[in-house]
Design a protein around this motif. Structure first.
Motif, mmCIF file in Angstrom:
data_model
loop_
_atom_site.group_PDB
_atom_site.id
_atom_site.type_symbol
_atom_site.label_atom_id
_atom_site.label_comp_id
_atom_site.label_asym_id
_atom_site.label_seq_id
_atom_site.Cartn_x
_atom_site.Cartn_y
_atom_site.Cartn_z
ATOM 1 N N GLU A 161 -1.778 1.131 -14.782
ATOM 2 C CA GLU A 161 -2.547 2.233 -15.386
ATOM 3 C C GLU A 161 -1.701 3.035 -16.372
ATOM 4 O OE1 GLU A 161 -4.003 4.361 -11.968
ATOM 5 O OE2 GLU A 161 -5.425 2.762 -11.461
ATOM 6 N N GLU A 162 -0.368 3.039 -16.158
ATOM 7 C CA GLU A 162 0.540 3.753 -17.055
ATOM 8 C C GLU A 162 0.973 2.908 -18.253
ATOM 9 O OE1 GLU A 162 3.656 5.098 -14.439
ATOM 10 O OE2 GLU A 162 2.392 6.679 -13.594
ATOM 11 N N GLY A 163 0.456 1.677 -18.357
ATOM 12 C CA GLY A 163 0.734 0.846 -19.522
ATOM 13 C C GLY A 163 1.691 -0.304 -19.317
ATOM 14 N N TYR A 164 2.174 -0.498 -18.111
ATOM 15 C CA TYR A 164 3.081 -1.615 -17.851
ATOM 16 C C TYR A 164 2.273 -2.906 -17.730
ATOM 17 C CZ TYR A 164 6.598 1.916 -17.257
ATOM 18 O OH TYR A 164 7.440 2.975 -17.500
ATOM 19 N N ARG A 165 2.723 -3.937 -18.448
ATOM 20 C CA ARG A 165 1.990 -5.203 -18.466
ATOM 21 C C ARG A 165 2.852 -6.395 -18.060
ATOM 22 N NH1 ARG A 165 -1.172 -1.824 -18.413
ATOM 23 N NH2 ARG A 165 -2.982 -1.487 -19.747
ATOM 24 N N HIS A 166 4.166 -6.217 -18.078
ATOM 25 C CA HIS A 166 5.093 -7.304 -17.732
ATOM 26 C C HIS A 166 5.895 -6.864 -16.506
ATOM 27 C CE1 HIS A 166 7.543 -10.838 -18.318
ATOM 28 N NE2 HIS A 166 8.642 -10.102 -18.287
ATOM 29 N N PHE A 167 5.945 -7.713 -15.496
ATOM 30 C CA PHE A 167 6.591 -7.391 -14.234
ATOM 31 C C PHE A 167 7.653 -8.439 -13.927
ATOM 32 C CE2 PHE A 167 2.559 -5.291 -14.312
ATOM 33 C CZ PHE A 167 2.757 -4.087 -13.654
ATOM 34 N N LEU A 168 8.881 -7.967 -13.669
ATOM 35 C CA LEU A 168 10.002 -8.847 -13.361
ATOM 36 C C LEU A 168 10.325 -8.768 -11.880
ATOM 37 C CD1 LEU A 168 10.962 -7.114 -16.225
ATOM 38 C CD2 LEU A 168 12.405 -9.127 -16.212
ATOM 39 N N CYS A 169 10.510 -9.929 -11.270
ATOM 40 C CA CYS A 169 10.777 -9.995 -9.837
ATOM 41 C C CYS A 169 11.970 -10.901 -9.575
ATOM 42 C CB CYS A 169 9.544 -10.535 -9.113
ATOM 43 S SG CYS A 169 9.751 -10.592 -7.327
ATOM 44 N N GLY A 170 12.901 -10.435 -8.726
ATOM 45 C CA GLY A 170 14.102 -11.195 -8.399
ATOM 46 C C GLY A 170 13.900 -12.303 -7.384
ATOM 47 N N MET A 171 12.718 -12.410 -6.807
ATOM 48 C CA MET A 171 12.300 -13.522 -5.959
ATOM 49 C C MET A 171 13.119 -13.692 -4.678
ATOM 50 S SD MET A 171 9.743 -14.248 -7.793
ATOM 51 C CE MET A 171 9.061 -15.615 -6.856
ATOM 52 N N ALA A 172 13.754 -12.614 -4.195
ATOM 53 C CA ALA A 172 14.463 -12.682 -2.917
ATOM 54 C C ALA A 172 13.444 -12.642 -1.775
ATOM 55 C CB ALA A 172 15.444 -11.519 -2.787
ATOM 56 N N MET A 173 13.846 -13.143 -0.637
ATOM 57 C CA MET A 173 12.984 -13.102 0.537
ATOM 58 C C MET A 173 12.725 -11.641 0.927
ATOM 59 S SD MET A 173 13.454 -15.214 4.149
ATOM 60 C CE MET A 173 15.000 -15.796 3.562
ATOM 61 N N GLY A 174 11.565 -11.359 1.448
ATOM 62 C CA GLY A 174 11.241 -10.005 1.882
ATOM 63 C C GLY A 174 10.454 -9.248 0.831
ATOM 64 N N CYS A 175 10.898 -8.048 0.525
ATOM 65 C CA CYS A 175 10.135 -7.147 -0.344
ATOM 66 C C CYS A 175 9.890 -7.710 -1.738
ATOM 67 C CB CYS A 175 10.828 -5.790 -0.425
ATOM 68 S SG CYS A 175 10.790 -4.875 1.135
ATOM 69 N N ASP A 176 10.836 -8.491 -2.283
ATOM 70 C CA ASP A 176 10.610 -9.086 -3.605
ATOM 71 C C ASP A 176 9.355 -9.958 -3.590
ATOM 72 O OD1 ASP A 176 13.053 -7.953 -4.341
ATOM 73 O OD2 ASP A 176 13.826 -9.792 -5.240
ATOM 74 N N LEU A 177 9.211 -10.754 -2.560
ATOM 75 C CA LEU A 177 8.046 -11.631 -2.505
ATOM 76 C C LEU A 177 6.763 -10.837 -2.289
ATOM 77 C CD1 LEU A 177 9.421 -14.792 -0.645
ATOM 78 C CD2 LEU A 177 9.445 -14.235 -3.099
ATOM 79 N N TYR A 178 6.837 -9.739 -1.531
ATOM 80 C CA TYR A 178 5.657 -8.866 -1.392
ATOM 81 C C TYR A 178 5.247 -8.350 -2.772
ATOM 82 C CZ TYR A 178 7.565 -8.019 3.427
ATOM 83 O OH TYR A 178 8.088 -8.100 4.688
ATOM 84 N N PHE A 179 6.242 -7.914 -3.544
ATOM 85 C CA PHE A 179 5.992 -7.386 -4.890
ATOM 86 C C PHE A 179 5.345 -8.457 -5.765
ATOM 87 C CE2 PHE A 179 7.614 -6.975 -9.283
ATOM 88 C CZ PHE A 179 7.073 -5.744 -9.641
#
Length: 169
Positions: free
Chosen positions: A45-63
């Motif tokens: 909603e604030e204008g972010y369109r690209h999301f980067l994820c470090g793909m670690a187990m746990g919270c990264d995968l939730y994200f």
């Protein structure tokens, strides 16, 4: 790739640092996943369109899963898997390796920041994400480790930070 000002990255703890560990049916985990989905929606909603994820187990995968759900409603959203090295998931439990492979395959971009494992490849991945974003969403309990390193680096780089603390209750 999207411009830094419309890019959001993420950092968070692995299961060993979470009170529920691998039990994603725990009410605290489900509540965190909802708060994470809300933070991703707010970033959109604030204008972010690209999301980067470090793909670690746990919270990264939730994200990553939250952003992929967002992309279903908003096809202009892109997801980048920022992978520290080719062997990142090799020692994970099989169910988590399958999840990892499925999520990486669903991402729009895949960036391998190191060609092989080294003691510095995880921090290199974290710096890459922060250097390519203007917002960091963090699931952080204040303890030492990679998440703390990433939060501190993001603060030095002047990123806006959304803090989603780990709730013990």
């Amino acid at each position: 790739m999207r411009a830094r000002q419309e890019s959001c990255c993420f950092t968070g703890h692995r299961p060993a640092k979470l009170p529920w560990r691998y039990n994603e049916e725990d009410a605290r985990c489900l509540a965190l996943k909802q708060r994470l989905a809300d933070a991703v929606e707010t970033a959109y909603e604030e204008g972010y369109r690209h999301f980067l994820c470090g793909m670690a187990m746990g919270c990264d995968l939730y994200f990553c899963e939250s952003v992929l759900v967002l992309r279903e409603r908003h096809p202009e959203v892109t997801v980048e898997a920022a992978i520290p090295c080719p062997t990142q998931a090799d020692t994970w439990p099989e169910v988590q390796r399958e999840r990892y492979r499925r999520l990486v395959a669903a991402c729009d971009f895949e960036t391998m920041v190191s060609s092989q494992y080294s003691s510095a490849c995880m921090q290199r991945r974290d710096r890459y994400m922060v250097d390519h974003a203007s917002l960091l969403i963090a699931v952080f309990d204040g303890s030492p480790g990679g998440t703390r390193y990433t939060v501190e680096y993001a603060m030095q780089r002047g990123l806006n930070i959304v803090d989603l603390p780990v709730l013990a209750e």
